[in-house]
Design a protein around this motif. Structure first.
Motif, PDB file in Angstrom:
ATOM      1  N   ASN A   3      26.439  83.754 -21.748  1.00  0.00           N
ATOM      2  CA  ASN A   3      27.733  83.102 -21.540  1.00  0.00           C
ATOM      3  C   ASN A   3      27.608  81.940 -20.554  1.00  0.00           C
ATOM      4  O   ASN A   3      28.228  80.890 -20.744  1.00  0.00           O
ATOM      5  CB  ASN A   3      28.763  84.116 -21.054  1.00  0.00           C
ATOM      6  CG  ASN A   3      29.235  85.038 -22.150  1.00  0.00           C
ATOM      7  OD1 ASN A   3      29.062  84.767 -23.333  1.00  0.00           O
ATOM      8  ND2 ASN A   3      29.825  86.159 -21.769  1.00  0.00           N
ATOM      9  N   THR A   4      26.803  82.115 -19.522  1.00  0.00           N
ATOM     10  CA  THR A   4      26.588  81.028 -18.563  1.00  0.00           C
ATOM     11  C   THR A   4      25.942  79.830 -19.241  1.00  0.00           C
ATOM     12  O   THR A   4      26.321  78.679 -18.987  1.00  0.00           O
ATOM     13  CB  THR A   4      25.731  81.512 -17.376  1.00  0.00           C
ATOM     14  OG1 THR A   4      26.435  82.572 -16.713  1.00  0.00           O
ATOM     15  CG2 THR A   4      25.468  80.388 -16.387  1.00  0.00           C
ATOM     16  N   ASP A   5      24.994  80.064 -20.139  1.00  0.00           N
ATOM     17  CA  ASP A   5      24.353  78.967 -20.869  1.00  0.00           C
ATOM     18  C   ASP A   5      25.374  78.189 -21.707  1.00  0.00           C
ATOM     19  O   ASP A   5      25.282  76.963 -21.821  1.00  0.00           O
ATOM     20  CB  ASP A   5      23.246  79.486 -21.775  1.00  0.00           C
ATOM     21  CG  ASP A   5      22.042  79.987 -21.005  1.00  0.00           C
ATOM     22  OD1 ASP A   5      21.826  79.564 -19.849  1.00  0.00           O
ATOM     23  OD2 ASP A   5      21.302  80.833 -21.564  1.00  0.00           O
ATOM     24  N   ILE A   6      26.331  78.884 -22.289  1.00  0.00           N
ATOM     25  CA  ILE A   6      27.368  78.222 -23.092  1.00  0.00           C
ATOM     26  C   ILE A   6      28.222  77.333 -22.209  1.00  0.00           C
ATOM     27  O   ILE A   6      28.523  76.178 -22.560  1.00  0.00           O
ATOM     28  CB  ILE A   6      28.210  79.274 -23.842  1.00  0.00           C
ATOM     29  CG1 ILE A   6      27.336  79.981 -24.890  1.00  0.00           C
ATOM     30  CG2 ILE A   6      29.445  78.641 -24.486  1.00  0.00           C
ATOM     31  CD1 ILE A   6      27.931  81.251 -25.445  1.00  0.00           C
ATOM     32  N   TRP A  70      28.492  82.647 -11.698  1.00  0.00           N
ATOM     33  CA  TRP A  70      28.434  84.102 -11.675  1.00  0.00           C
ATOM     34  C   TRP A  70      28.937  84.598 -13.020  1.00  0.00           C
ATOM     35  O   TRP A  70      29.988  84.160 -13.496  1.00  0.00           O
ATOM     36  CB  TRP A  70      29.325  84.691 -10.573  1.00  0.00           C
ATOM     37  CG  TRP A  70      28.848  84.355  -9.207  1.00  0.00           C
ATOM     38  CD1 TRP A  70      27.953  85.047  -8.452  1.00  0.00           C
ATOM     39  CD2 TRP A  70      29.255  83.240  -8.413  1.00  0.00           C
ATOM     40  NE1 TRP A  70      27.781  84.427  -7.242  1.00  0.00           N
ATOM     41  CE2 TRP A  70      28.571  83.316  -7.191  1.00  0.00           C
ATOM     42  CE3 TRP A  70      30.140  82.167  -8.623  1.00  0.00           C
ATOM     43  CZ2 TRP A  70      28.728  82.381  -6.183  1.00  0.00           C
ATOM     44  CZ3 TRP A  70      30.297  81.232  -7.622  1.00  0.00           C
ATOM     45  CH2 TRP A  70      29.592  81.349  -6.423  1.00  0.00           C
ATOM     46  N   GLU A  71      28.201  85.504 -13.625  1.00  0.00           N
ATOM     47  CA  GLU A  71      28.584  86.062 -14.919  1.00  0.00           C
ATOM     48  C   GLU A  71      28.809  87.556 -14.753  1.00  0.00           C
ATOM     49  O   GLU A  71      27.931  88.280 -14.271  1.00  0.00           O
ATOM     50  CB  GLU A  71      27.484  85.807 -15.943  1.00  0.00           C
ATOM     51  CG  GLU A  71      27.853  86.244 -17.336  1.00  0.00           C
ATOM     52  CD  GLU A  71      26.856  85.793 -18.386  1.00  0.00           C
ATOM     53  OE1 GLU A  71      26.781  86.491 -19.420  1.00  0.00           O
ATOM     54  OE2 GLU A  71      26.158  84.772 -18.191  1.00  0.00           O
ATOM     55  N   VAL A  72      30.014  88.004 -15.130  1.00  0.00           N
ATOM     56  CA  VAL A  72      30.369  89.416 -15.076  1.00  0.00           C
ATOM     57  C   VAL A  72      31.103  89.754 -16.368  1.00  0.00           C
ATOM     58  O   VAL A  72      32.163  89.190 -16.655  1.00  0.00           O
ATOM     59  CB  VAL A  72      31.284  89.728 -13.865  1.00  0.00           C
ATOM     60  CG1 VAL A  72      31.652  91.203 -13.841  1.00  0.00           C
ATOM     61  CG2 VAL A  72      30.622  89.315 -12.561  1.00  0.00           C
ATOM     62  N   ASP A  73      30.520  90.642 -17.165  1.00  0.00           N
ATOM     63  CA  ASP A  73      31.103  91.039 -18.451  1.00  0.00           C
ATOM     64  C   ASP A  73      31.381  89.792 -19.288  1.00  0.00           C
ATOM     65  O   ASP A  73      30.470  89.035 -19.552  1.00  0.00           O
ATOM     66  CB  ASP A  73      32.347  91.908 -18.246  1.00  0.00           C
ATOM     67  CG  ASP A  73      32.043  93.199 -17.487  1.00  0.00           C
ATOM     68  OD1 ASP A  73      30.943  93.749 -17.685  1.00  0.00           O
ATOM     69  OD2 ASP A  73      32.887  93.637 -16.685  1.00  0.00           O
ATOM     70  N   VAL A  76      32.712  84.048 -16.802  1.00  0.00           N
ATOM     71  CA  VAL A  76      31.792  83.196 -16.049  1.00  0.00           C
ATOM     72  C   VAL A  76      32.640  82.438 -15.036  1.00  0.00           C
ATOM     73  O   VAL A  76      33.634  81.802 -15.404  1.00  0.00           O
ATOM     74  CB  VAL A  76      31.039  82.197 -16.952  1.00  0.00           C
ATOM     75  CG1 VAL A  76      30.204  81.232 -16.108  1.00  0.00           C
ATOM     76  CG2 VAL A  76      30.167  82.927 -17.948  1.00  0.00           C
ATOM     77  N   ILE A  77      32.244  82.545 -13.781  1.00  0.00           N
ATOM     78  CA  ILE A  77      32.908  81.795 -12.714  1.00  0.00           C
ATOM     79  C   ILE A  77      31.967  80.674 -12.309  1.00  0.00           C
ATOM     80  O   ILE A  77      30.785  80.912 -12.030  1.00  0.00           O
ATOM     81  CB  ILE A  77      33.218  82.693 -11.505  1.00  0.00           C
ATOM     82  CG1 ILE A  77      34.140  83.838 -11.934  1.00  0.00           C
ATOM     83  CG2 ILE A  77      33.846  81.874 -10.366  1.00  0.00           C
ATOM     84  CD1 ILE A  77      34.252  84.949 -10.922  1.00  0.00           C
ATOM     85  N   ALA A  78      32.499  79.464 -12.300  1.00  0.00           N
ATOM     86  CA  ALA A  78      31.696  78.299 -11.939  1.00  0.00           C
ATOM     87  C   ALA A  78      32.349  77.581 -10.768  1.00  0.00           C
ATOM     88  O   ALA A  78      33.552  77.306 -10.797  1.00  0.00           O
ATOM     89  CB  ALA A  78      31.582  77.349 -13.126  1.00  0.00           C
ATOM     90  N   LEU A  79      31.551  77.296  -9.746  1.00  0.00           N
ATOM     91  CA  LEU A  79      31.964  76.426  -8.646  1.00  0.00           C
ATOM     92  C   LEU A  79      31.247  75.106  -8.860  1.00  0.00           C
ATOM     93  O   LEU A  79      30.040  75.086  -9.160  1.00  0.00           O
ATOM     94  CB  LEU A  79      31.554  76.999  -7.289  1.00  0.00           C
ATOM     95  CG  LEU A  79      32.105  78.349  -6.905  1.00  0.00           C
ATOM     96  CD1 LEU A  79      31.591  78.739  -5.514  1.00  0.00           C
ATOM     97  CD2 LEU A  79      33.619  78.347  -6.916  1.00  0.00           C
ATOM     98  N   GLY A  80      31.979  74.023  -8.715  1.00  0.00           N
ATOM     99  CA  GLY A  80      31.329  72.744  -8.956  1.00  0.00           C
ATOM    100  C   GLY A  80      32.150  71.572  -8.485  1.00  0.00           C
ATOM    101  O   GLY A  80      33.074  71.712  -7.677  1.00  0.00           O
ATOM    102  N   ARG A  81      31.795  70.408  -9.040  1.00  0.00           N
ATOM    103  CA  ARG A  81      32.420  69.147  -8.649  1.00  0.00           C
ATOM    104  C   ARG A  81      32.725  68.297  -9.872  1.00  0.00           C
ATOM    105  O   ARG A  81      31.910  68.218 -10.794  1.00  0.00           O
ATOM    106  CB  ARG A  81      31.464  68.351  -7.760  1.00  0.00           C
ATOM    107  CG  ARG A  81      31.133  69.012  -6.461  1.00  0.00           C
ATOM    108  CD  ARG A  81      29.931  68.373  -5.769  1.00  0.00           C
ATOM    109  NE  ARG A  81      28.714  68.865  -6.430  1.00  0.00           N
ATOM    110  CZ  ARG A  81      27.801  68.087  -7.013  1.00  0.00           C
ATOM    111  NH1 ARG A  81      27.932  66.792  -7.025  1.00  0.00           N
ATOM    112  NH2 ARG A  81      26.742  68.614  -7.585  1.00  0.00           N
ATOM    113  N   TYR A  82      33.898  67.688  -9.852  1.00  0.00           N
ATOM    114  CA  TYR A  82      34.198  66.612 -10.783  1.00  0.00           C
ATOM    115  C   TYR A  82      33.745  65.335 -10.106  1.00  0.00           C
ATOM    116  O   TYR A  82      33.921  65.167  -8.896  1.00  0.00           O
ATOM    117  CB  TYR A  82      35.704  66.490 -11.046  1.00  0.00           C
ATOM    118  CG  TYR A  82      36.335  67.661 -11.756  1.00  0.00           C
ATOM    119  CD1 TYR A  82      35.970  67.988 -13.050  1.00  0.00           C
ATOM    120  CD2 TYR A  82      37.319  68.404 -11.137  1.00  0.00           C
ATOM    121  CE1 TYR A  82      36.579  69.050 -13.715  1.00  0.00           C
ATOM    122  CE2 TYR A  82      37.936  69.463 -11.780  1.00  0.00           C
ATOM    123  CZ  TYR A  82      37.558  69.778 -13.069  1.00  0.00           C
ATOM    124  OH  TYR A  82      38.159  70.825 -13.710  1.00  0.00           O
TER     125      TYR A  82
END
Length: 127
Positions: A3-6, A70-73, A76-82
């Motif tokens: 899921n993280t790869d997607i 972070w991937e859980v079940d 996917v939680i993503a922290l990032g920047r625009y």
């Protein structure tokens, strides 16, 4: 593909709607923070692509970069920047975000987004 790869594939697309369409489910929901360009809730892939992502027209450059994942079940939680450059002002910006994705059958079915909208609004000349 995880899921993280997607999710990472969507970020790497940098606005390529063919790639974006390939990773988002037809019945997906996008819940975008008020104050973000075109903020609101969008239901269905066509609305996400045609109504929400049309905000790209306000920018010479705009992309999202995920810094931590972070991937859980099925989440996917993503922290990032625009990052980007506004057409109207020529101003560049960096704005932090949190994205919470839900995935099913290798497709993104939901995005919950929150972001530092002030930086983007300033670049657009709205603050």
């Amino acid at each position: 593909m995880s899921n993280t790869d997607i999710v990472k594939r969507m970020y790497a697309a940098k606005g390529d709607m063919n790639v974006i369409r390939s990773v988002i489910a037809p019945d997906a929901q996008w819940d975008v923070t008020e104050g973000f360009p075109h903020g609101g809730v969008y239901n269905g892939l066509d609305s996400i692509v045609n109504d929400f992502f049309s905000f790209f027209r306000d920018f010479d450059e705009f992309w999202a970069e995920g810094d931590e994942f972070w991937e859980v079940d099925d989440k996917v939680i993503a922290l990032g920047r625009y990052q980007g450059k506004a057409k109207a002002t020529g101003d560049r910006f960096t704005s932090r975000f949190v994205h919470i994705y839900t995935l099913r059958n290798d497709k993104i079915t939901r995005l919950q987004q929150t972001a530092d909208t002030v930086q983007i609004s300033r670049a657009l000349g709205k603050n």
